[in-house]
Scaffold this active site. Structure first.
Site, PDB file in Angstrom:
ATOM      1  N   CYS A   9      -2.295   1.994  -4.071  1.00  0.00           N
ATOM      2  CA  CYS A   9      -1.148   1.139  -3.780  1.00  0.00           C
ATOM      3  C   CYS A   9      -1.449  -0.261  -4.297  1.00  0.00           C
ATOM      4  O   CYS A   9      -2.601  -0.568  -4.629  1.00  0.00           O
ATOM      5  CB  CYS A   9      -0.832   1.127  -2.288  1.00  0.00           C
ATOM      6  SG  CYS A   9      -2.101   0.372  -1.248  1.00  0.00           S
ATOM      7  N   HIS A 559       0.679  -6.669   5.368  1.00  0.00           N
ATOM      8  CA  HIS A 559      -0.600  -7.259   4.975  1.00  0.00           C
ATOM      9  C   HIS A 559      -0.406  -8.179   3.786  1.00  0.00           C
ATOM     10  O   HIS A 559       0.523  -8.017   2.992  1.00  0.00           O
ATOM     11  CB  HIS A 559      -1.641  -6.178   4.650  1.00  0.00           C
ATOM     12  CG  HIS A 559      -1.154  -5.098   3.742  1.00  0.00           C
ATOM     13  ND1 HIS A 559      -0.505  -3.985   4.216  1.00  0.00           N
ATOM     14  CD2 HIS A 559      -1.211  -4.943   2.407  1.00  0.00           C
ATOM     15  CE1 HIS A 559      -0.194  -3.182   3.222  1.00  0.00           C
ATOM     16  NE2 HIS A 559      -0.606  -3.750   2.094  1.00  0.00           N
TER      17      HIS A 559
END
Length: 643
Positions: A9, A559
């Protein structure tokens, strides 16, 4: 059926590992052999080998970032997003059973064509060598620094050299350092062989390295040094690999890697070194000693050139030892001006390479810069072996550079009438008062060090930072950008090392995604984790814009990396009614972890903990336990189990 997968990712903190975990579980459930390579923030893990790819029936690439697909040419390949790896893992695997996956043909390239291209870009000899060097470095550092400490604090000057009293604690410390050096070359050879032939190469490589380092096997006082260790490692590796390829009855297959391959490879390598490689070495170095003794009274400058070159060429190996023993013998005869140039030349390789890493960091990887610090320190105590990691990794640039520097220093010392009354080298002998003409000693050493540092930095090219993975292999370029690096204040072993009860809220009140984000950022700011709430929120929202961090099953993991973050930290919160996080499966987010990471962070321990968290969240029992906590203390105790 054997399936391979790659997960990745954009940030490489959570989704990468959740997808990997779910694919593994789906494979186990469906009875499919599956191996997953993760390309996360700590680099490539569980890397797929050429053999894995050759044997695979299909490949799944579940990634939201660029992944090299050329290596899978000729194989059936599914390319999808990381969310599909998390949510549709069983469906992806079942597509191969249904035959509903096309063969990947980039420009009609075959697997053999792709492998040839990859082979042309990678040097397997270099890769095997670096594997050995990466395991050898700790032994050099430990041995060198322990001996240096013992010499400094316990050494006494005597006519026969710097001596540590036998009944002192410093003698024991010196022995510990010597033990570390004893393992150095066997470890180098052993792990070169492991890189080539896997575990069956370890024992033959280490035994071959031990024989190379101990000339008593073939009549040489000096041994073959680290160069002999490299030869032994490659010989053992390729011999073991050759034996592995021999077709044997199935009954013998279980004992091949643990008995047959190690025994026969050890016999071949050991006997070859004793009777073919080692025996001629003894004659060569005996002749060198005789030749050097015959040069006295001729050209002192030529003798200094030869001694400087020999001392630096193999850094503690046979050439080095012949020159050193020659200088020591001259001390006994009262000729101190032979040992003087040798004492200068001894310290130039390690100090020169250490200085080179300080002067131009662009030329060296982060690990090399750290090695440079240890190398510099070892050089101060006359431990030439400190330069070995650099020479082993890049011999064509490093060895000529340290030889030229040592020759220059040796010649200056000879011209300056530098004498050394003890059989040792480096600035330590000058500090102990064993050197005649101390000023010229330091002038010679400093000039030689700078020659080495400038020459090696001139020859070397700039390097891109390449974080190391297991075995010392470099991470591919497309992963380097994922590496997060900033110094952490302490070593991290579990999740609660980067969170605390003040960063936990089991009753979040926000009713929208942005409200919850603001709540959690406020906790980070209140705990002095952030310099700027606004800057970190921008990083969080930018990440959400790439793809939602709502991964489904009531979980969201927002995040961000930002210069506003002072240290790695995690906020945990529960929104019991749930908020819309645009999750893939449509579920509202109730379990929310916010991860804050500095933009430039030197350690990756926190990322490994977060990988464990990501995988743990795929456990239904763990999620239910989180949802059921009533107090901050209960939540903290549950998070404390993640380690």
């Amino acid at each position: 059926m054997k399936i391979l997968a790659v997960t990745a990712c954009p940030v490489g903190i959570a989704h990468t590992y959740m997808a990997a975990e779910n694919l593994q579980k789906a494979g186990e459930k469906l009875g499919v052999d599956i191996k997953v390579e993760t390309q996360g923030s700590t680099g490539v893990e569980n890397a797929l080998t050429d053999q894995d790819i050759q044997e695979a029936d299909g490949i799944i690439i579940a990634a939201d970032k660029t992944v090299d697909k050329e290596r899978f040419a000729g194989k059936r390949v599914i390319v999808t997003g990381v969310q599909d790896g998390i949510r549709r893992s069983e469906e992806l695997i079942n597509k191969f059973n249904a035959g509903d996956v096309p063969v990947f043909k980039p420009e009609q390239r075959s697997i053999d064509d792709t492998k040839k291209d990859r082979a042309s870009k990678q040097n397997p000899i270099y890769r095997h060598l670096m594997n050995g060097v990466s395991y050898m470095i700790p032994f050099i550092v430990i041995g060198g620094l322990l001996i240096a400490i013992a010499l400094t604090l316990g050494g006494e000057k005597t006519p026969g050299g710097i001596v540590i009293p036998e009944d002192s604690i410093w003698k024991t410390i010196e022995s510990l350092g010597g033990a570390a050096f004893t393992f150095m070359i066997p470890i180098l050879a052993g792990f070169i062989a492991v890189s080539i032939a896997d575990r069956p190469g370890l024992a033959p490589g280490m035994i071959g390295g031990f024989i190379a380092a101990n000339g008593s096997f073939y009549g040489s006082e000096a041994g073959a040094g680290f160069i002999g260790g490299i030869i032994a490692g490659f010989l053992a590796g390729y011999v073991a690999l050759g034996i592995k390829k021999i077709k044997v009855p199935k009954a013998l297959l279980p004992i091949m890697p643990i008995i047959i391959i190690p025994i026969f490879a050890t016999l071949i390598v050991g006997l070859a070194f004793i009777y073919i490689i080692g025996a001629p070495v003894a004659g060569v170095f005996e002749a060198l000693t005789t030749w050097l003794a015959g040069m006295q009274g001729t050209s002192s400058i030529l003798l200094a050139i030869i001694l400087g070159a020999m001392i630096s060429f193999d850094m503690g190996g046979p050439f080095n030892k012949v020159a050193f023993l020659f200088g020591s013998a001259m001390i006994v005869e009262g000729n101190y001006e032979i040992m003087g140039p040798i004492a200068v030349a001894i310290c130039i390789p390690p100090i020169g390479m250490g200085l080179a890493t300080f002067l131009n960091k662009k030329k060296y990887q982060k690990a090399e810069q750290e090695t440079g610090k240890a190398s510099f320190t070892m050089g101060l105590f006359g431990i030439t072996e400190g330069a070995i990691p650099f020479a082993a990794q890049d011999p064509l640039r490093v060895i000529p550079s340290i030889m030229v520097g040592s020759i220059v220093g040796s010649v200056i010392a000879m011209i300056g009438n530098v004498g050394d009354r003890v059989a040792h080298g480096g600035p330590i002998v000058a500090a102990l008062g064993a050197v005649d003409n101390v000023l010229m000693f330091f002038i010679a050493a400093i000039v030689g060090v700078f020659v080495t540092a400038f020459m090696v930095n001139f020859l070397k090219k700039d390097v891109n930072p390449e974080p190391a993975i297991a075995g010392g292999a470099p991470i591919p370029e497309h992963v380097e950008a994922e590496k997060v690096s900033a110094p952490t204040e302490k070593e991290i072993h579990k999740l609660t090392d980067i969170t605390n009860e003040q960063l936990i809220d089991v009753n979040l009140s926000g009713t929208t995604r942005d409200d919850v984000i603001d709540e959690m950022i406020e906790k980070l700011y209140a705990n002095n984790v952030l310099d700027s709430k606004e800057a970190f929120k921008e990083a969080i929202l930018n990440r959400e814009a790439q793809s939602t961090t709502g991964i489904g099953t009531n979980i969201a993991i927002p995040h961000g990396k930002s210069n506003a973050v002072k240290r790695p930290a995690v906020v945990f919160g529960l929104q019991r009614d749930g908020v819309d996080w645009k999750s893939f499966d449509g579920t509202d987010a109730k379990i929310i972890f916010m991860i804050a990471v500095p933009e430039q962070n030197a350690g990756d321990e926190h990322l490994k903990i977060l990988q464990m968290l990501s995988r743990k969240l795929m456990d239904d029992t763990f999620r239910n336990d989180l949802l059921s906590v009533k107090t901050t203390e209960e939540a903290y105790q549950l998070l404390d189990t993640i380690q």
